[in-house]
Design a protein around this motif. Structure first.
Motif, short mmCIF file in Angstrom:
data_model
loop_
_atom_site.label_atom_id
_atom_site.label_comp_id
_atom_site.label_asym_id
_atom_site.label_seq_id
_atom_site.Cartn_x
_atom_site.Cartn_y
_atom_site.Cartn_z
N GLU A 96 0.82 -1.22 0.00
CA GLU A 96 0.00 0.00 0.00
C GLU A 96 0.84 1.26 0.00
OE1 GLU A 96 -2.62 -0.17 3.32
OE2 GLU A 96 -3.86 -1.80 2.48
N ARG A 97 2.09 1.16 0.46
CA ARG A 97 2.92 2.35 0.63
C ARG A 97 3.90 2.58 -0.52
NH1 ARG A 97 5.73 1.82 6.31
NH2 ARG A 97 6.41 3.91 5.70
N ALA A 98 3.97 1.65 -1.46
CA ALA A 98 4.95 1.75 -2.54
C ALA A 98 4.68 2.96 -3.43
CB ALA A 98 4.94 0.48 -3.39
N ASP A 99 5.76 3.54 -3.95
CA ASP A 99 5.63 4.57 -5.00
C ASP A 99 5.62 3.85 -6.34
OD1 ASP A 99 5.66 6.75 -3.28
OD2 ASP A 99 7.83 6.88 -3.27
N ILE A 100 4.60 4.10 -7.13
CA ILE A 100 4.49 3.47 -8.45
C ILE A 100 4.45 4.57 -9.50
CG2 ILE A 100 3.19 1.91 -9.94
CD1 ILE A 100 1.91 0.72 -7.43
N LEU A 101 5.38 4.52 -10.42
CA LEU A 101 5.44 5.49 -11.51
C LEU A 101 5.39 4.76 -12.83
CD1 LEU A 101 5.97 8.31 -12.75
CD2 LEU A 101 8.43 7.85 -12.47
N MET A 102 4.43 5.11 -13.68
CA MET A 102 4.30 4.55 -15.02
C MET A 102 4.72 5.60 -16.03
SD MET A 102 0.90 2.81 -16.73
CE MET A 102 0.89 1.46 -15.54
N ILE A 103 5.56 5.19 -16.98
CA ILE A 103 6.07 6.11 -18.00
C ILE A 103 5.73 5.53 -19.37
CG2 ILE A 103 8.16 7.15 -18.98
CD1 ILE A 103 9.44 6.89 -16.20
N SER A 104 5.16 6.35 -20.25
CA SER A 104 4.80 5.82 -21.57
C SER A 104 4.83 6.91 -22.63
CB SER A 104 3.40 5.20 -21.53
OG SER A 104 2.41 6.20 -21.42
N ALA A 105 5.11 6.48 -23.85
CA ALA A 105 5.00 7.37 -25.00
C ALA A 105 3.53 7.62 -25.31
CB ALA A 105 5.71 6.78 -26.20
N ASP A 106 2.68 6.65 -24.97
CA ASP A 106 1.24 6.81 -25.18
C ASP A 106 0.69 7.88 -24.25
OD1 ASP A 106 0.96 4.69 -27.05
OD2 ASP A 106 1.05 3.25 -25.41
N THR A 107 -0.26 8.62 -24.74
CA THR A 107 -0.90 9.63 -23.90
C THR A 107 -2.30 9.19 -23.47
OG1 THR A 107 -1.73 10.75 -25.90
CG2 THR A 107 0.37 11.52 -24.99
#
Length: 407
Positions: free
Chosen positions: A24-35
């Motif tokens: 529950e405490r994790a930092d999750i970052l998603m990076i994509s060329a798609d918008t």
């Protein structure tokens, strides 16, 4: 713990959901060329005008808020620095990570034929941005040439027929859908497409294609010498794992990113899932890989064991087909065929085991076939019509009156 996910497809989304469920405490970052989040399986419906960008989104409403996921969209990763545990974006920003997931899929492959790669009216069909560009070009293009008659090529044709376009499909194999169907099954779809106005040039390949003064290709010359006029070209001749940004990262790649049974790459704390691994090109497998990678990134050891990916379901003009296992006949195969006005069935049997099944027309109750083929179950002892086999044939009554799996 900071988890960074490259890619916003089904593998990345499923990984994010599983990471959040476990931490529950994790930092999750998603990076994509798609918008925009979208299902590439539904891009043909966007081409046809049946769906808009919003209805292609397969995630829950308010997905990023619900799972507390940050999303950097419209940017590309250009470098992975595995020793420093950082990635570099095309904005020059450097982003650190504790665990990294590579889930950015694959790219359309434009062959080096003439000036196909240079022309402004040549497109692949892999992502939403491809479909958007095709729809925009189609506003002024009347004649569309599609190179390749696999599922992507026929999806493009099916969608653009709804926009009233004149379509020609060039295929180097002697039949359409050469990977998915046998010649007889493929002919049924060819007739339906031809009835809708599509022209097929089979057993031919593009040889020459030059840009005009406007930077567009208006004619493609085939190896037969024929000329195919066009206003727009869609290339559906295969894909390649999107691994260019991994040069110098130390991450081993073959057809895609090499992973072990836990979907871990050759570099510490870096995992991969989906098309970029080259393990499978079908949606359910990519989703499963994402879920399993997410668990492993959270320190919950989980093996990816179900790698069976030899399955396709096809539906054009209301004609359904299901193919499981291999389709091409080999030496020593026994081919069993059953056909009537409503359906066509074809099985490949070798050494008492079913290695491939094709059902066209009626595909209900087909789960048994995937089980038999995937698990290499011997059916030679079953004395009945092969197409009437059911799960009941593999059960027996045990000593205490309970049903037992007999294989």
């Amino acid at each position: 713990m900071k988890h960074v996910i490259i890619g916003a497809g089904v593998a990345g989304v499923e990984a994010a959901k599983n990471i959040r469920a476990l931490d529950e405490r994790a930092d999750i970052l998603m990076i994509s060329a798609d918008t925009q989040i979208h299902s590439r399986c539904m891009l043909h419906k966007f081409l046809a005008g049946e769906r808009d960008e919003k209805s292609l989104d397969f995630t829950e409403e308010d997905f990023f808020e619900k799972y507390n996921v940050q999303w950097k969209s419209g940017v590309r990763v250009i470098q992975v620095c595995s020793q420093e545990k950082e990635i570099v974006l095309d904005t020059k920003e450097r982003v650190g990570y504790d665990r990294l997931l590579l889930a950015n899929g694959s790219d359309s492959c434009i062959p080096p034929v003439g000036e196909l790669r240079k022309a402004s009216n040549v497109y692949g069909l892999r992502n939403l941005c491809d479909a958007q560009a095709i729809v925009k070009e189609a506003e002024q293009a009347e004649n569309v040439l599609i190179i390749g008659s696999g599922l992507v090529g026929l999806d493009a044709a099916y969608g653009l027929l709804e926009r009233g376009k004149k379509i020609t499909i060039v295929e180097m194999a002697p039949q359409i859908l050469p990977v998915q169907l046998d010649a007889h099954g493929a002919k049924s779809y060819q007739r339906l497409f031809e009835r809708a106005g599509v022209r097929f040039l089979l057993g031919r390949k593009a040889c020459q294609a030059q840009c005009g003064a406007d930077g567009k290709i208006h004619e493609v010359i085939l190896d037969s010498g024929e000329k195919a006029a066009c206003d727009m070209i869609i290339v559906a001749a295969g894909v390649r794992a999107s691994v260019g940004y991994l040069d110098g990262s130390g991450i081993l790649c073959d057809r895609g990113v090499s992973v072990d049974s836990y979907l871990k790459t050759s570099q510490q704390d870096i995992y991969a899932a989906g098309d970029i691994t080259g393990l499978s090109g079908i949606w359910p497998n990519a989703a499963d890989q994402g879920r399993i990678a997410g668990k492993n990134m959270c320190g919950v050891p989980t093996e990816y064991t179900d790698r069976f990916a030899m399955k396709n379901t096809i539906n054009f003009f209301g004609l359904l087909s299901l193919c499981v296992g291999r389709i091409c006949q080999e030496e020593g195969d026994e081919i069993v065929v059953c056909e009537d006005q409503k359906q066509y069935k074809r099985a490949i049997i070798k050494d008492g085991k079913i290695e491939g099944i094709l059902l066209q027309g009626e595909i209900s109750h087909a789960g048994i076939w995937q089980y038999l083929i995937k698990n290499q179950i011997d059916v030679s002892g079953i004395q009945k019509d092969i197409f009437k086999i059911s799960y009941a044939d593999f059960y027996r009554v045990g000593e205490r009156g309970k049903y037992e799996w007999a294989v």
